[in-house]
Every structure is written in structure tokens, then in C-alpha cells.
Design a protein around this motif. Sequence first.
Motif, PDB file in Angstrom:
ATOM      1  N   LYS A  30      20.373  -9.675  68.124  1.00 54.77           N
ATOM      2  CA  LYS A  30      20.081  -8.521  68.991  1.00 54.77           C
ATOM      3  C   LYS A  30      20.879  -8.606  70.290  1.00 54.77           C
ATOM      4  N   SER A  31      21.055  -9.823  70.795  1.00 51.13           N
ATOM      5  CA  SER A  31      21.773  -9.986  72.065  1.00 51.13           C
ATOM      6  C   SER A  31      23.259  -9.623  71.956  1.00 51.13           C
ATOM      7  N   ILE A  32      23.809  -9.668  70.756  1.00 51.74           N
ATOM      8  CA  ILE A  32      25.218  -9.273  70.604  1.00 51.74           C
ATOM      9  C   ILE A  32      25.346  -7.823  70.142  1.00 51.74           C
ATOM     10  N   GLY A  33      24.221  -7.104  70.126  1.00 59.41           N
ATOM     11  CA  GLY A  33      24.275  -5.671  69.868  1.00 59.41           C
ATOM     12  C   GLY A  33      23.988  -5.222  68.455  1.00 59.41           C
ATOM     13  N   ILE A  34      23.476  -6.108  67.623  1.00 59.28           N
ATOM     14  CA  ILE A  34      23.110  -5.689  66.267  1.00 59.28           C
ATOM     15  C   ILE A  34      21.836  -4.845  66.375  1.00 59.28           C
ATOM     16  N   LYS A  35      21.874  -3.645  65.831  1.00 61.05           N
ATOM     17  CA  LYS A  35      20.727  -2.736  65.884  1.00 61.05           C
ATOM     18  C   LYS A  35      19.605  -3.246  64.976  1.00 61.05           C
ATOM     19  N   ASP A  36      18.389  -2.885  65.334  1.00 66.11           N
ATOM     20  CA  ASP A  36      17.238  -3.282  64.512  1.00 66.11           C
ATOM     21  C   ASP A  36      17.403  -2.841  63.063  1.00 66.11           C
ATOM     22  N   SER A  37      17.972  -1.653  62.868  1.00 66.39           N
ATOM     23  CA  SER A  37      18.165  -1.129  61.510  1.00 66.39           C
ATOM     24  C   SER A  37      19.201  -1.935  60.716  1.00 66.39           C
ATOM     25  N   GLU A  38      20.051  -2.704  61.407  1.00 68.47           N
ATOM     26  CA  GLU A  38      21.104  -3.494  60.747  1.00 68.47           C
ATOM     27  C   GLU A  38      20.758  -4.977  60.643  1.00 68.47           C
ATOM     28  N   LEU A  39      19.719  -5.395  61.367  1.00 68.88           N
ATOM     29  CA  LEU A  39      19.396  -6.825  61.426  1.00 68.88           C
ATOM     30  C   LEU A  39      19.252  -7.458  60.044  1.00 68.88           C
ATOM     31  N   GLY A  40      18.528  -6.794  59.171  1.00 69.98           N
ATOM     32  CA  GLY A  40      18.295  -7.349  57.834  1.00 69.98           C
ATOM     33  C   GLY A  40      19.586  -7.574  57.066  1.00 69.98           C
ATOM     34  N   ASP A  41      20.480  -6.572  57.095  1.00 67.83           N
ATOM     35  CA  ASP A  41      21.750  -6.681  56.361  1.00 67.83           C
ATOM     36  C   ASP A  41      22.650  -7.762  56.954  1.00 67.83           C
ATOM     37  N   VAL A  42      22.744  -7.792  58.289  1.00 69.13           N
ATOM     38  CA  VAL A  42      23.598  -8.778  58.943  1.00 69.13           C
ATOM     39  C   VAL A  42      23.055 -10.184  58.682  1.00 69.13           C
ATOM     40  N   LYS A  43      21.755 -10.341  58.831  1.00 72.57           N
ATOM     41  CA  LYS A  43      21.114 -11.649  58.590  1.00 72.57           C
ATOM     42  C   LYS A  43      21.364 -12.086  57.139  1.00 72.57           C
ATOM     43  N   PHE A  44      21.174 -11.170  56.191  1.00 75.29           N
ATOM     44  CA  PHE A  44      21.378 -11.477  54.778  1.00 75.29           C
ATOM     45  C   PHE A  44      22.817 -11.928  54.516  1.00 75.29           C
ATOM     46  N   PHE A  45      23.776 -11.203  55.091  1.00 72.87           N
ATOM     47  CA  PHE A  45      25.190 -11.531  54.909  1.00 72.87           C
ATOM     48  C   PHE A  45      25.511 -12.907  55.488  1.00 72.87           C
ATOM     49  N   LEU A  46      25.085 -13.152  56.718  1.00 71.32           N
ATOM     50  CA  LEU A  46      25.370 -14.434  57.363  1.00 71.32           C
ATOM     51  C   LEU A  46      24.663 -15.588  56.656  1.00 71.32           C
ATOM     52  N   GLU A  47      23.455 -15.343  56.156  1.00 70.36           N
ATOM     53  CA  GLU A  47      22.730 -16.381  55.406  1.00 70.36           C
ATOM     54  C   GLU A  47      23.468 -16.777  54.141  1.00 70.36           C
ATOM     55  N   LYS A  48      24.106 -15.796  53.481  1.00 68.25           N
ATOM     56  CA  LYS A  48      24.891 -16.115  52.268  1.00 68.25           C
ATOM     57  C   LYS A  48      25.970 -17.138  52.582  1.00 68.25           C
ATOM     58  N   LEU A  49      26.616 -16.978  53.726  1.00 72.05           N
ATOM     59  CA  LEU A  49      27.652 -17.928  54.121  1.00 72.05           C
ATOM     60  C   LEU A  49      27.041 -19.276  54.469  1.00 72.05           C
ATOM     61  N   VAL A  50      25.951 -19.263  55.241  1.00 75.21           N
ATOM     62  CA  VAL A  50      25.283 -20.508  55.634  1.00 75.21           C
ATOM     63  C   VAL A  50      24.823 -21.273  54.397  1.00 75.21           C
ATOM     64  N   ASN A  51      24.246 -20.564  53.428  1.00 73.37           N
ATOM     65  CA  ASN A  51      23.712 -21.208  52.223  1.00 73.37           C
ATOM     66  C   ASN A  51      24.791 -21.782  51.306  1.00 73.37           C
ATOM     67  N   THR A  52      26.032 -21.421  51.543  1.00 70.52           N
ATOM     68  CA  THR A  52      27.130 -21.970  50.727  1.00 70.52           C
ATOM     69  C   THR A  52      27.945 -22.994  51.507  1.00 70.52           C
ATOM     70  N   GLY A  53      27.361 -23.554  52.556  1.00 71.15           N
ATOM     71  CA  GLY A  53      27.984 -24.666  53.270  1.00 71.15           C
ATOM     72  C   GLY A  53      28.920 -24.308  54.389  1.00 71.15           C
ATOM     73  N   PHE A  54      28.892 -23.070  54.872  1.00 72.02           N
ATOM     74  CA  PHE A  54      29.822 -22.634  55.903  1.00 72.02           C
ATOM     75  C   PHE A  54      29.674 -23.436  57.193  1.00 72.02           C
ATOM     76  N   LEU A  55      28.467 -23.902  57.503  1.00 70.64           N
ATOM     77  CA  LEU A  55      28.249 -24.660  58.737  1.00 70.64           C
ATOM     78  C   LEU A  55      28.417 -26.158  58.564  1.00 70.64           C
ATOM     79  N   ASP A  56      28.593 -26.628  57.360  1.00 67.74           N
ATOM     80  CA  ASP A  56      28.726 -28.094  57.116  1.00 67.74           C
ATOM     81  C   ASP A  56      29.959 -28.680  57.765  1.00 67.74           C
TER      82      ASP A  56
END
Length: 198
Positions: free
Chosen positions: A172-198
Amino acid sequence: MAPANWLWLGNVFFLSFPLAILGIDLSRLYGHLPAVSKRNEACHPYEPFKCPGDGNCISIQYLCDGAPDCSDGYDEDMRLCTAAKRPPVEETASFLQSLLASHGPNYLEKLFGSKARDALAPLGGVEKVAIALSESQTIEDFGAALHLMRSDLEHLRSVFMAVENGDLGMLKSIGIKDSELGDVKFFLEKLVNTGFLD
């Protein structure tokens, strides 16, 4: 095989051959038709992956299994194996494009840093960023592929870590709208869950 026979018809001699000989494809002998290459053949549905080097077709189960099946080992390439776990490049590019369309050409600067201006043009465009997200094994590899500044990479890391920890306030602090939060979170989680932060 029966020998050729001479046949006299009126004033002309004809040479006759047995039927089996007539089956020869002389066009290949003279180079009029190109020989069929494995690279031009379609793969069967049960072996849908075509090795780019030799044209051999292999089953998906043999991709990234630790044993090279393509003659050049392409089926074990680290970028290919990373991309196989990630959202498809087309899906990632479409997602990034939709954010730009909704928020303007400099919107992704909030996520990727100052080089992400003008619809990601300084980073090579949406397609290049989507490919880097798909093929880069880690966030460090992503930063190197796109030549991100260290400060921009650390900011991006903090966004991903916030998502990993369930802190939607960061988005939210970087301007993601409430209506987009779910999609953005889902997309970023896909990357995190495949080792992007390792």
C-alpha cells in the motif's frame, strides 16, 4: 529383381523397368526437395519438448531431472529449470503491462527503482523484465541481469520480504490499490515460493 527389358513399338525402342525400381524418389537425388530435418518436425504430445540443438523431442518429465537428454544439455540449463517453476513470461509481461496501463509509464519505478521509468524502457522493456523475472534464479541474479543499482535491489528485496511476511502495508505504501493487492501479492508470492529470495 528382374532386369530391364527393351521393348520395340513401331519405330521406337523403349526401355522398360520392373515396377519396384519406379519407386525411387529421384527428386531427392537431384536436390529438388530438401530432406526432412528433425528440427522442422513437430513433437508428439507425449514428448512435447523439442531440444533446440538437435531437434530431438523429449517428455516434460525429463526436463530438469539432473540428467541431460538433449545432446547439448539444454534440458538441464539453469535458466530453463528456473523458468519452468515460475509464471510464464507471457503472463508476467501481461501483468506488468496491466500495472503500467492502470498507473502510468513510471509506476513500476516504485517497485524496481529509478531505472524502471518510461514503461521499463531503460531496463530493456516489459518483455526483458518479464524474462529476467522468469529466468533469474534469485533476486541477486535478477539485479545483475538488469543492472539494477544496489539501493534499488535492496528496496525490491524489502518489498518481497514484506509479501513473504504477510505485510500488505508495504504494498500500500508504494501505491498498490486495495483492488490490486490480491493480484500483486499473488504474483510476488509465486516468485518468493520458487526461491527468488534465496
